[in-house]
Design an enzyme around this catalytic site. Structure first.
Site, PDB file in Angstrom:
ATOM      1  N   ASN A   1     -10.335 -33.127  11.228  1.00 13.83           N
ATOM      2  CA  ASN A   1      -9.181 -33.996  11.478  1.00 13.83           C
ATOM      3  C   ASN A   1      -8.205 -34.033  10.311  1.00 13.83           C
ATOM      4  OD1 ASN A   1     -10.793 -35.382   9.699  1.00 13.83           O
ATOM      5  ND2 ASN A   1     -10.608 -37.353  10.713  1.00 13.83           N
ATOM      6  N   LYS A   2      -8.473 -33.290   9.240  1.00 16.82           N
ATOM      7  CA  LYS A   2      -7.627 -33.349   8.052  1.00 16.82           C
ATOM      8  C   LYS A   2      -6.448 -32.370   8.187  1.00 16.82           C
ATOM      9  CE  LYS A   2      -9.973 -36.681   6.120  1.00 16.82           C
ATOM     10  NZ  LYS A   2     -11.372 -36.726   6.336  1.00 16.82           N
ATOM     11  N   ILE A   3      -5.652 -32.222   7.132  1.00 18.78           N
ATOM     12  CA  ILE A   3      -4.432 -31.408   7.247  1.00 18.78           C
ATOM     13  C   ILE A   3      -4.765 -29.918   7.436  1.00 18.78           C
ATOM     14  CG2 ILE A   3      -4.103 -31.285   4.717  1.00 18.78           C
ATOM     15  CD1 ILE A   3      -1.041 -31.663   6.772  1.00 18.78           C
TER      16      ILE A   3
ATOM     17  N   CYS B   1      -7.168 -30.384  13.974  1.00 19.21           N
ATOM     18  CA  CYS B   1      -6.667 -29.100  13.499  1.00 19.21           C
ATOM     19  C   CYS B   1      -6.653 -28.094  14.638  1.00 19.21           C
ATOM     20  CB  CYS B   1      -7.549 -28.572  12.381  1.00 19.21           C
ATOM     21  SG  CYS B   1      -7.248 -29.408  10.817  1.00 19.21           S
TER      22      CYS B   1
END
Ligand SMILES: *Cc1c(COP(=O)(O)O)cnc(C)c1O
Length: 377
Positions: free
Chosen positions: A190-192, A10
């Site tokens: 590391n997610k959206i 991110c």
């Protein structure tokens, strides 16, 4: 050396500082607080449809609390999709319950309806009905929602929907995170979108949400002194982290567009390369945010997945094998497994490619060059 290109990281949206500053100036630099309330409201509005959100300190905590809310205890069995990140399954062991792993199908790479029903029937025959089913939308790609939930309903087993990788994905126009009896999200880095570290549990009514918050804040009974009649956890999201989340969620739609563009970029590359399949949605009912793009190098190819990973790494580009199935992991291999070799073969053939929302045109050029050179040789 070129700068490293990561799979998915991110980046700042620019809106975070204002919310973090608010937490600091209001002197609420702890868990809970106005940013946390607001973050939950924004998520509830985004999801719609009877979604009551409790913001927590990780997606893993959310799965753990989901199991606790469903009363999962040490003599229980919980079915879990084998092909997933270990965080989907670890909380089953936190509860000293027994995980029962189920294979994937090859259309979505997620839990296979046929194997799921076989597993349920066999566990019942052996004397125990599974207490819950954990199904995962891998890489943002929705699982077979209608089929899986029809089976769960038939046997009256609640579903925990692991939407950690699928905030913004949908099935038949309904958002992922609204299908489970309980659903979870992760806001890991590391997610959206991220809260730096964080997660959310989505429940279907207000009393469940209150219960989740109660457990996540040390299970304090109503009293002036500290009184406890149940096991509590320190799982609540901090007001600073929620501030990061409020800044991030403003660019969620933008991030989704960027990830879809990344998918288009890889589609254009792999359309030109034989014996490689890029993970796609199964049909138009399925909408994916393409959190990660993953390919399979098929056995008939002259090329090996591991060699491509090494070539990319030489150019300082990160790529990684798919999640190694849980039934093949040393910590989980002694538990029951239902299925064949679908997940195992996906793992052997598969590679995740850089898919961050911030992937630049220059970086895409570098990736494309390595891939074309690798397959040309
Ligand atoms: C990231 C992830 C989790 C765990 O979330 P954390 O916030 O890192 O604890 C759970 N399940 C899946 C499928 C994930 O990708």
């Amino acid at each position: 050396m070129n700068e490293r290109i990561y799979l998915s990281l991110c980046q700042e949206s620019g809106f975070e500082k204002e919310y973090i500053a608010k937490a600091l100036t209001t002197q609420w630099i702890t868990t809970g607080g106005s940013n946390v309330d607001e973050f939950e409201n924004v998520l509830e509005n985004y999801l719609g449809e009877k979604s009551f959100v409790s913001a927590l300190n990780s997606g893993t905590s959310a799965i753990h609390l989901a199991l606790i809310l469903l009363g999962v205890d040490k003599d229980d069995e919980v079915i879990c999709q084998s092909m997933t990140f270990s965080a989907s399954a670890n909380p089953i062991l936190y509860q000293k319950a027994t995980p029962v792993f189920v294979d994937s199908e090859s259309d979505t790479w997620n839990i296979c309806p046929q194997q799921l029903e076989l597993a349920i029937k066999d566990r019942i025959r052996k004397g125990k009905k599974p207490k819950a089913i954990i199904a995962v939308h891998l890489y943002g790609n929705p699982y077979k929602v209608d089929e899986i939930h029809a089976i769960a309903d038939k046997y009256s087993i609640p579903v925990i929907e692991d939407s950690a990788e699928a905030l913004g994905s949908s099935y038949k126009g309904r958002k992922c995170g609204t299908f489970g009896d309980l659903s979870i999200f992760s806001f890991n880095g590391n997610k959206i979108i991220t809260t730096s570290s964080g997660g959310a549990l989505v429940t279907r009514n207000l009393s469940q949400k209150k219960k989740a918050i109660f457990y996540s804040t040390q299970a304090k009974d109503p009293a002036a002194h500290y009184q406890h009649s149940e096991i509590g956890y320190n799982y609540r999201m901090s007001n600073i982290c929620a501030g990061v989340g409020l800044g991030q969620i403003k660019v969620l739609n933008e991030n989704i567009l960027r990830r879809k563009e990344n998918h288009k970029f890889y589609n254009e590359i792999f359309d030109q390369i034989e014996d490689v399949e890029l993970l796609q949605v199964f049909n138009e009912d399925y909408q994916s945010i393409y959190w990660l793009n993953a390919i399979l190098i098929l056995p008939q190819s002259r090329k090996r997945t591991e060699d491509l990973r090494i070539e990319l790494d030489k150019e300082n580009i990160e790529s990684r094998p798919l999640w190694k199935p849980m039934h093949l992991q040393p910590i989980f291999e002694k538990y029951p497994y239902y299925g064949g070799e679908v997940a195992e073969n996906l793992f052997k053939m598969g590679l995740c490619l850089p898919s961050g929302s911030n992937l630049t045109r220059e970086e895409k050029k570098r990736i494309k060059k390595v891939i074309f050179n690798f397959f040309k040789k």
